[in-house]
Design a protein around this motif. Sequence first.
Motif, PDB file in Angstrom:
ATOM      1  N   ALA A   1     -27.735 -87.606  71.398  1.00 17.18           N
ATOM      2  CA  ALA A   1     -28.852 -88.354  71.993  1.00 17.18           C
ATOM      3  C   ALA A   1     -30.150 -87.565  71.873  1.00 17.18           C
ATOM      4  O   ALA A   1     -31.193 -88.095  71.513  1.00 17.18           O
ATOM      5  N   PHE A   2     -30.069 -86.277  72.166  1.00 28.91           N
ATOM      6  CA  PHE A   2     -31.220 -85.375  72.040  1.00 28.91           C
ATOM      7  C   PHE A   2     -30.711 -84.047  71.507  1.00 28.91           C
ATOM      8  O   PHE A   2     -29.789 -83.490  72.087  1.00 28.91           O
ATOM      9  N   PRO A   3     -31.155 -83.556  70.392  1.00 26.29           N
ATOM     10  CA  PRO A   3     -32.329 -83.954  69.621  1.00 26.29           C
ATOM     11  C   PRO A   3     -32.059 -84.810  68.380  1.00 26.29           C
ATOM     12  O   PRO A   3     -32.990 -85.148  67.678  1.00 26.29           O
ATOM     13  N   LEU A   4     -30.821 -85.179  68.101  1.00 24.68           N
ATOM     14  CA  LEU A   4     -30.524 -85.896  66.851  1.00 24.68           C
ATOM     15  C   LEU A   4     -31.201 -87.263  66.797  1.00 24.68           C
ATOM     16  O   LEU A   4     -31.818 -87.613  65.798  1.00 24.68           O
ATOM     17  N   ILE A   5     -31.098 -88.060  67.877  1.00 22.01           N
ATOM     18  CA  ILE A   5     -31.699 -89.405  67.884  1.00 22.01           C
ATOM     19  C   ILE A   5     -33.109 -89.341  68.475  1.00 22.01           C
ATOM     20  O   ILE A   5     -34.082 -89.680  67.822  1.00 22.01           O
ATOM     21  N   ALA A   6     -33.216 -88.936  69.729  1.00 25.37           N
ATOM     22  CA  ALA A   6     -34.521 -88.873  70.402  1.00 25.37           C
ATOM     23  C   ALA A   6     -35.075 -87.453  70.335  1.00 25.37           C
ATOM     24  O   ALA A   6     -35.248 -86.784  71.334  1.00 25.37           O
ATOM     25  N   GLY A   7     -35.329 -86.992  69.127  1.00 25.41           N
ATOM     26  CA  GLY A   7     -35.852 -85.640  68.927  1.00 25.41           C
ATOM     27  C   GLY A   7     -37.365 -85.597  68.977  1.00 25.41           C
ATOM     28  O   GLY A   7     -38.020 -86.593  69.291  1.00 25.41           O
ATOM     29  N   ALA A   8     -37.930 -84.445  68.634  1.00 31.08           N
ATOM     30  CA  ALA A   8     -39.380 -84.248  68.685  1.00 31.08           C
ATOM     31  C   ALA A   8     -40.123 -85.239  67.794  1.00 31.08           C
ATOM     32  O   ALA A   8     -41.133 -85.814  68.192  1.00 31.08           O
ATOM     33  N   GLY A   9     -39.598 -85.470  66.587  1.00 29.18           N
ATOM     34  CA  GLY A   9     -40.235 -86.409  65.664  1.00 29.18           C
ATOM     35  C   GLY A   9     -40.274 -87.819  66.221  1.00 29.18           C
ATOM     36  O   GLY A   9     -41.283 -88.520  66.126  1.00 29.18           O
ATOM     37  N   THR A  10     -39.156 -88.239  66.835  1.00 24.54           N
ATOM     38  CA  THR A  10     -39.058 -89.587  67.406  1.00 24.54           C
ATOM     39  C   THR A  10     -40.033 -89.744  68.573  1.00 24.54           C
ATOM     40  O   THR A  10     -40.763 -90.739  68.654  1.00 24.54           O
ATOM     41  N   LEU A  11     -40.061 -88.769  69.473  1.00 24.77           N
ATOM     42  CA  LEU A  11     -40.933 -88.844  70.650  1.00 24.77           C
ATOM     43  C   LEU A  11     -42.402 -88.808  70.250  1.00 24.77           C
ATOM     44  O   LEU A  11     -43.231 -89.531  70.806  1.00 24.77           O
ATOM     45  N   THR A  12     -42.722 -87.973  69.249  1.00 21.92           N
ATOM     46  CA  THR A  12     -44.097 -87.921  68.732  1.00 21.92           C
ATOM     47  C   THR A  12     -44.483 -89.272  68.145  1.00 21.92           C
ATOM     48  O   THR A  12     -45.580 -89.784  68.382  1.00 21.92           O
ATOM     49  N   SER A  13     -43.555 -89.867  67.384  1.00 20.99           N
ATOM     50  CA  SER A  13     -43.808 -91.172  66.757  1.00 20.99           C
ATOM     51  C   SER A  13     -44.050 -92.254  67.802  1.00 20.99           C
ATOM     52  O   SER A  13     -44.918 -93.113  67.632  1.00 20.99           O
ATOM     53  N   ILE A  14     -43.268 -92.213  68.887  1.00 20.68           N
ATOM     54  CA  ILE A  14     -43.408 -93.208  69.959  1.00 20.68           C
ATOM     55  C   ILE A  14     -44.815 -93.159  70.563  1.00 20.68           C
ATOM     56  O   ILE A  14     -45.458 -94.189  70.737  1.00 20.68           O
ATOM     57  N   LEU A  15     -45.301 -91.943  70.832  1.00 17.84           N
ATOM     58  CA  LEU A  15     -46.661 -91.834  71.400  1.00 17.84           C
ATOM     59  C   LEU A  15     -47.721 -92.192  70.372  1.00 17.84           C
ATOM     60  O   LEU A  15     -48.741 -92.770  70.712  1.00 17.84           O
ATOM     61  N   SER A  16     -47.469 -91.862  69.102  1.00 16.33           N
ATOM     62  CA  SER A  16     -48.414 -92.235  68.043  1.00 16.33           C
ATOM     63  C   SER A  16     -48.492 -93.755  67.923  1.00 16.33           C
ATOM     64  O   SER A  16     -49.571 -94.318  67.776  1.00 16.33           O
ATOM     65  N   LEU A  17     -47.346 -94.425  68.010  1.00 17.42           N
ATOM     66  CA  LEU A  17     -47.302 -95.886  67.967  1.00 17.42           C
ATOM     67  C   LEU A  17     -48.017 -96.484  69.175  1.00 17.42           C
ATOM     68  O   LEU A  17     -48.693 -97.502  69.079  1.00 17.42           O
TER      69      LEU A  17
END
Length: 194
Positions: free
Chosen positions: A110-126
């Motif tokens: 779940a973390f960090p493979l799925i909801a890792g730093a890249g995913t969380l950064t992307s969510i805020l960027s979106l």
Amino acid sequence: MTFNFNIREIATATMVLFAVIDILGSIPIIIGLRKKVGHIQSEKASIVAAIIMVAFLFVGEEILKLIGIDVNSFAVAGALIIFFLAIEMILGISLYRDDEPESASVVPIAFPLIAGAGTLTSILSLRAEFQVENIIVAIVANTVFVYLVLKSSKKIEKVLGKNGVNIIRKVFGVILMAIAVKLFTANISQLIGN
């Protein structure tokens, strides 16, 4: 309270998250984990990852305000991270990689493979560009897909083969790079304009 569902935003956000999460590219890691520990808790890992992503969508901006960073600055930084992730996917190189997780519990999947730093950064960027409800739909769609992949990772690897997985990674790498450029230009112009 009105909802502004937009198919284009949902599709774009879904594709960004799909490419960043890169669950198909993680199949070799998932299979390796399954061999080591015997069983992967697909439901638990998917639900926890979704909760982390939705929570970050709502509190991520507040955390940034606390630190003194605006969403546009974070989106530009996120665009750069997404750009480098895309380079990794397209060229098949490893610019940075965390150590391979040692157990198949919720934490490494779940973390960090799925909801890792890249995913969380992307969510805020979106979040800087899209409506929250559209991003939530994209998170849910990706969570369902992640769950299906975790459940049937052995079958998927047999069907696609190594070359199939590599082709999918490269295609999504190019899409991801284009989205990173769009995010960067949209937010950098707002930063320069301020």
